[in-house]
Design a protein around this motif. Structure first.
Motif, short mmCIF file in Angstrom:
data_model
loop_
_atom_site.label_atom_id
_atom_site.label_comp_id
_atom_site.label_asym_id
_atom_site.label_seq_id
_atom_site.Cartn_x
_atom_site.Cartn_y
_atom_site.Cartn_z
N VAL A 143 13.06 -2.54 6.05
CA VAL A 143 12.45 -2.32 4.74
C VAL A 143 13.16 -3.14 3.68
O VAL A 143 12.52 -3.77 2.83
CB VAL A 143 12.42 -0.82 4.38
CG1 VAL A 143 11.97 -0.61 2.94
CG2 VAL A 143 11.53 -0.04 5.34
N SER A 144 14.47 -3.19 3.75
CA SER A 144 15.24 -3.96 2.78
C SER A 144 14.87 -5.44 2.83
O SER A 144 14.66 -6.08 1.78
CB SER A 144 16.73 -3.78 3.05
OG SER A 144 17.50 -4.53 2.14
N ARG A 145 14.74 -5.97 4.02
CA ARG A 145 14.34 -7.37 4.18
C ARG A 145 12.94 -7.60 3.62
O ARG A 145 12.69 -8.56 2.90
CB ARG A 145 14.40 -7.77 5.66
CG ARG A 145 13.89 -9.16 5.95
CD ARG A 145 14.21 -9.63 7.35
NE ARG A 145 13.38 -10.63 7.94
CZ ARG A 145 12.96 -11.76 7.39
NH1 ARG A 145 13.27 -12.05 6.15
NH2 ARG A 145 12.22 -12.62 8.04
N SER A 169 11.00 3.56 3.76
CA SER A 169 11.50 3.63 5.13
C SER A 169 11.09 4.94 5.80
O SER A 169 10.59 4.95 6.92
CB SER A 169 13.03 3.50 5.11
OG SER A 169 13.56 3.68 6.40
N GLU A 170 11.26 6.05 5.09
CA GLU A 170 10.92 7.35 5.65
C GLU A 170 9.41 7.49 5.83
O GLU A 170 8.95 7.99 6.85
CB GLU A 170 11.46 8.47 4.75
CG GLU A 170 12.97 8.59 4.79
CD GLU A 170 13.52 9.55 3.77
OE1 GLU A 170 12.75 10.18 3.01
OE2 GLU A 170 14.76 9.67 3.71
N TYR A 171 8.63 7.06 4.87
CA TYR A 171 7.18 7.18 4.93
C TYR A 171 6.59 6.37 6.08
O TYR A 171 5.70 6.85 6.79
CB TYR A 171 6.56 6.73 3.59
CG TYR A 171 5.07 6.89 3.52
CD1 TYR A 171 4.51 8.10 3.09
CD2 TYR A 171 4.21 5.86 3.87
CE1 TYR A 171 3.13 8.26 3.02
CE2 TYR A 171 2.84 6.01 3.81
CZ TYR A 171 2.30 7.22 3.37
OH TYR A 171 0.93 7.36 3.31
N GLU A 206 0.84 -1.20 0.00
CA GLU A 206 0.00 0.00 0.00
C GLU A 206 0.88 1.25 0.00
O GLU A 206 0.60 2.22 -0.72
CB GLU A 206 -0.92 -0.01 1.22
CG GLU A 206 -1.85 1.19 1.29
CD GLU A 206 -2.70 1.21 2.55
OE1 GLU A 206 -3.73 1.88 2.52
OE2 GLU A 206 -2.32 0.58 3.57
N THR A 207 1.95 1.24 0.78
CA THR A 207 2.86 2.38 0.83
C THR A 207 3.52 2.62 -0.52
O THR A 207 3.62 3.76 -0.96
CB THR A 207 3.93 2.16 1.93
OG1 THR A 207 3.25 2.09 3.19
CG2 THR A 207 4.95 3.28 1.95
N ILE A 208 3.96 1.56 -1.18
CA ILE A 208 4.58 1.71 -2.51
C ILE A 208 3.57 2.32 -3.47
O ILE A 208 3.90 3.21 -4.26
CB ILE A 208 5.14 0.37 -3.02
CG1 ILE A 208 6.31 -0.09 -2.14
CG2 ILE A 208 5.58 0.49 -4.48
CD1 ILE A 208 6.74 -1.53 -2.38
N LEU A 209 2.32 1.87 -3.41
CA LEU A 209 1.27 2.43 -4.28
C LEU A 209 1.10 3.92 -4.01
O LEU A 209 1.08 4.73 -4.94
CB LEU A 209 -0.05 1.68 -4.05
CG LEU A 209 -1.25 2.22 -4.83
CD1 LEU A 209 -1.09 1.95 -6.32
CD2 LEU A 209 -2.54 1.61 -4.32
N ILE A 210 0.96 4.30 -2.75
CA ILE A 210 0.76 5.71 -2.39
C ILE A 210 1.94 6.55 -2.85
O ILE A 210 1.76 7.61 -3.46
CB ILE A 210 0.56 5.84 -0.85
CG1 ILE A 210 -0.79 5.23 -0.45
CG2 ILE A 210 0.67 7.30 -0.42
CD1 ILE A 210 -0.95 5.01 1.04
N LEU A 211 3.15 6.07 -2.59
CA LEU A 211 4.35 6.83 -2.98
C LEU A 211 4.50 6.91 -4.50
O LEU A 211 4.95 7.93 -5.02
CB LEU A 211 5.60 6.21 -2.35
CG LEU A 211 5.72 6.37 -0.84
CD1 LEU A 211 6.91 5.56 -0.31
CD2 LEU A 211 5.84 7.83 -0.44
N SER A 212 4.09 5.86 -5.21
CA SER A 212 4.23 5.86 -6.67
C SER A 212 3.32 6.90 -7.32
O SER A 212 3.56 7.32 -8.45
CB SER A 212 3.94 4.47 -7.25
OG SER A 212 2.56 4.15 -7.14
#
Length: 125
Positions: free
Chosen positions: A40-42, A30-32, A12-18
């Motif tokens: 986050v990397s894992r 990570s910041e969001y 969901e975060t990736i969608l919002i940021l994209s």
């Protein structure tokens, strides 16, 4: 791979940021989310191996079709439920926090019934 709540939140975060950024990277996630970069990397590694995201050579994150479907489902639930709760008189902060909890656990049947009712009475967009 069955997604846990945290995986859904990352998607969901990736969608919002994209929708805001030209390229989404792990540091943005990570910041969001206010999570550590190693966490986050894992998570990105697990989402990539599960087929939910792809990672470009420059580190840009992209949702696969499957990842986008999950992210959009969770985002729709979040926005509809938080709006519905606010229309019922719940404070904005509480509505957002409660919707975030509900969006991961509510059944499709219950969500669709709430959505149908909200649309019928004109309480949500």
């Amino acid at each position: 791979m069955a997604l846990q709540e945290s995986g859904e939140m990352y998607l969901e975060t990736i969608l919002i940021l994209s929708r805001r950024l030209k390229a989404v990277r792990s540091v943005d996630v990570s910041e969001y989310m206010n999570f550590s970069k190693p966490s986050v990397s894992r998570a990105m590694g697990l989402l990539k191996s599960g087929g939910y995201i792809s990672v470009e050579a420059d580190g840009s994150l992209f949702l696969t079709d499957e990842g986008k479907a999950v992210a959009e489902k969770i985002y729709e639930r979040h926005t509809m439920l938080s709006d519905f709760l606010m229309k019922l008189g719940v404070s904005e902060q509480t509505a957002i926090e409660d919707a975030c909890k509900m969006e991961h656990d509510i059944s499709d049947e219950a969500f669709n019934a709430i959505k149908k009712h909200a649309e019928k009475i004109g309480n949500v967009n």
